[in-house]
Design a protein around this motif. Structure first.
Motif, PDB file in Angstrom:
ATOM      1  N   LEU A   1       0.820  -1.210   0.000  1.00  0.00           N
ATOM      2  CA  LEU A   1       0.000   0.000   0.000  1.00  0.00           C
ATOM      3  C   LEU A   1       0.855   1.262   0.000  1.00  0.00           C
ATOM      4  CD1 LEU A   1      -2.953   0.873   0.027  1.00  0.00           C
ATOM      5  CD2 LEU A   1      -2.827   0.951   2.511  1.00  0.00           C
ATOM      6  N   THR A   2       1.933   1.255   0.760  1.00  0.00           N
ATOM      7  CA  THR A   2       2.822   2.419   0.798  1.00  0.00           C
ATOM      8  C   THR A   2       3.443   2.668  -0.571  1.00  0.00           C
ATOM      9  OG1 THR A   2       3.313   2.023   3.129  1.00  0.00           O
ATOM     10  CG2 THR A   2       4.864   3.414   1.911  1.00  0.00           C
ATOM     11  N   GLY A   3       3.887   1.606  -1.223  1.00  0.00           N
ATOM     12  CA  GLY A   3       4.463   1.749  -2.557  1.00  0.00           C
ATOM     13  C   GLY A   3       3.465   2.298  -3.558  1.00  0.00           C
ATOM     14  N   LEU A   4       2.218   1.850  -3.472  1.00  0.00           N
ATOM     15  CA  LEU A   4       1.181   2.373  -4.365  1.00  0.00           C
ATOM     16  C   LEU A   4       0.931   3.846  -4.077  1.00  0.00           C
ATOM     17  CD1 LEU A   4      -0.937   1.904  -6.578  1.00  0.00           C
ATOM     18  CD2 LEU A   4      -2.546   1.267  -4.757  1.00  0.00           C
ATOM     19  N   ALA A   5       0.840   4.202  -2.810  1.00  0.00           N
ATOM     20  CA  ALA A   5       0.601   5.604  -2.444  1.00  0.00           C
ATOM     21  C   ALA A   5       1.729   6.501  -2.953  1.00  0.00           C
ATOM     22  CB  ALA A   5       0.462   5.731  -0.928  1.00  0.00           C
ATOM     23  N   VAL A   6       2.959   6.040  -2.800  1.00  0.00           N
ATOM     24  CA  VAL A   6       4.108   6.821  -3.283  1.00  0.00           C
ATOM     25  C   VAL A   6       4.062   6.919  -4.807  1.00  0.00           C
ATOM     26  CG1 VAL A   6       6.630   6.787  -3.533  1.00  0.00           C
ATOM     27  CG2 VAL A   6       5.587   6.352  -1.306  1.00  0.00           C
ATOM     28  N   GLY A   7       3.789   5.803  -5.473  1.00  0.00           N
ATOM     29  CA  GLY A   7       3.733   5.796  -6.931  1.00  0.00           C
ATOM     30  C   GLY A   7       2.656   6.703  -7.494  1.00  0.00           C
ATOM     31  N   MET A   8       1.569   6.869  -6.746  1.00  0.00           N
ATOM     32  CA  MET A   8       0.468   7.719  -7.204  1.00  0.00           C
ATOM     33  C   MET A   8       0.529   9.124  -6.624  1.00  0.00           C
ATOM     34  SD  MET A   8      -2.756   5.150  -7.382  1.00  0.00           S
ATOM     35  CE  MET A   8      -3.720   6.389  -8.253  1.00  0.00           C
ATOM     36  N   ASP A   9       1.488   9.348  -5.701  1.00  0.00           N
ATOM     37  CA  ASP A   9       1.631  10.638  -5.031  1.00  0.00           C
ATOM     38  C   ASP A   9       0.344  11.015  -4.289  1.00  0.00           C
ATOM     39  OD1 ASP A   9       3.053  12.868  -4.200  1.00  0.00           O
ATOM     40  OD2 ASP A   9       2.443  14.081  -5.923  1.00  0.00           O
ATOM     41  N   ILE A  10      -0.163  10.031  -3.515  1.00  0.00           N
ATOM     42  CA  ILE A  10      -1.352  10.243  -2.699  1.00  0.00           C
ATOM     43  C   ILE A  10      -1.054   9.761  -1.281  1.00  0.00           C
ATOM     44  CG2 ILE A  10      -2.993  10.080  -4.612  1.00  0.00           C
ATOM     45  CD1 ILE A  10      -3.535   7.180  -3.836  1.00  0.00           C
ATOM     46  N   GLY A  11      -1.890  10.126  -0.342  1.00  0.00           N
ATOM     47  CA  GLY A  11      -1.712   9.701   1.035  1.00  0.00           C
ATOM     48  C   GLY A  11      -2.147   8.260   1.245  1.00  0.00           C
ATOM     49  N   LEU A  12      -1.673   7.669   2.323  1.00  0.00           N
ATOM     50  CA  LEU A  12      -2.029   6.282   2.648  1.00  0.00           C
ATOM     51  C   LEU A  12      -3.531   6.076   2.825  1.00  0.00           C
ATOM     52  CD1 LEU A  12       0.864   5.121   4.990  1.00  0.00           C
ATOM     53  CD2 LEU A  12       0.186   4.122   2.818  1.00  0.00           C
ATOM     54  N   PRO A  13      -4.245   6.963   3.527  1.00  0.00           N
ATOM     55  CA  PRO A  13      -5.691   6.747   3.666  1.00  0.00           C
ATOM     56  C   PRO A  13      -6.415   6.753   2.313  1.00  0.00           C
ATOM     57  CG  PRO A  13      -4.938   8.346   5.285  1.00  0.00           C
ATOM     58  CD  PRO A  13      -3.792   8.099   4.339  1.00  0.00           C
ATOM     59  N   THR A  14      -5.992   7.645   1.424  1.00  0.00           N
ATOM     60  CA  THR A  14      -6.598   7.712   0.095  1.00  0.00           C
ATOM     61  C   THR A  14      -6.293   6.444  -0.684  1.00  0.00           C
ATOM     62  OG1 THR A  14      -6.369  10.113   0.097  1.00  0.00           O
ATOM     63  CG2 THR A  14      -6.710   9.064  -2.044  1.00  0.00           C
ATOM     64  N   ALA A  15      -5.063   5.964  -0.601  1.00  0.00           N
ATOM     65  CA  ALA A  15      -4.677   4.729  -1.293  1.00  0.00           C
ATOM     66  C   ALA A  15      -5.458   3.545  -0.740  1.00  0.00           C
ATOM     67  CB  ALA A  15      -3.178   4.497  -1.160  1.00  0.00           C
TER      68      ALA A  15
END
Length: 167
Positions: free
Chosen positions: A67-81
């Motif tokens: 989840l953290t990697g996806l959030a970073v890749g999308m430039d969004i916060g963890l709750p949003t991811a």
């Protein structure tokens, strides 16, 4: 080229003006392509937002991302991811799997349906783009190909004002 102000102090255009004009033309083309991309994607059997499609594309490229990697890749916060993954999982496009060696980490994987939807969207987008390209002259298509290759090479090389050394 001179301005049309009517005064005798018209200046010749600068090379930067030509670059800015070209940049504006490219920006308009990108907007048109983005619209074509969006319309083609919305014709798929399962309509997804651009945000959802982007998440699926990232996970297609990096299966097992957390989840953290996806959030970073999308430039969004963890709750949003996390909410995004909840929606994708509820739609049957994504599954969360416990990491085999890290008990507290969850890996994200596309389901077969998720891969199928991405394939359908990609096919629809390619067909829409091919229709536009078919309306162009052969020489225009070849010039576009060469121009895009040059653009990608320049983008990969970084700024050229420093002798091509990059940032």
């Amino acid at each position: 080229m001179t301005g049309l102000s009517g005064s005798g102090n018209d200046r010749a255009s600068r090379p930067d003006d030509d670059l800015l004009s070209l940049a504006s033309t490219i920006a308009e083309a990108v907007e048109g392509l983005a619209h074509l991309w969006s319309v083609a994607a919305q014709g798929a059997s399962l309509q997804l937002s651009p945000h959802q499609l982007r998440a699926l594309r990232i996970l297609e490229a990096e299966p097992g991302l957390n989840l953290t990697g996806l959030a970073v890749g999308m430039d969004i916060g963890l709750p949003t991811a996390s909410r995004l993954c909840d929606r994708l999982e509820a739609a049957g496009l994504l599954e969360r799997v416990l990491h085999p060696h890290k008990r507290r980490e969850v890996q994200l994987h596309l389901t077969g349906q998720g891969r199928q939807v991405l394939g359908e969207v990609a096919a629809r987008r390619s067909q829409a783009l091919a229709r536009v390209l078919a309306a162009m002259e052969s020489a225009e298509r070849e010039a576009l190909r060469r121009g895009l290759q040059g653009f990608r090479a320049a983008q990969d090389d970084g700024p050229r004002g420093d002798g091509g050394a990059g940032p």
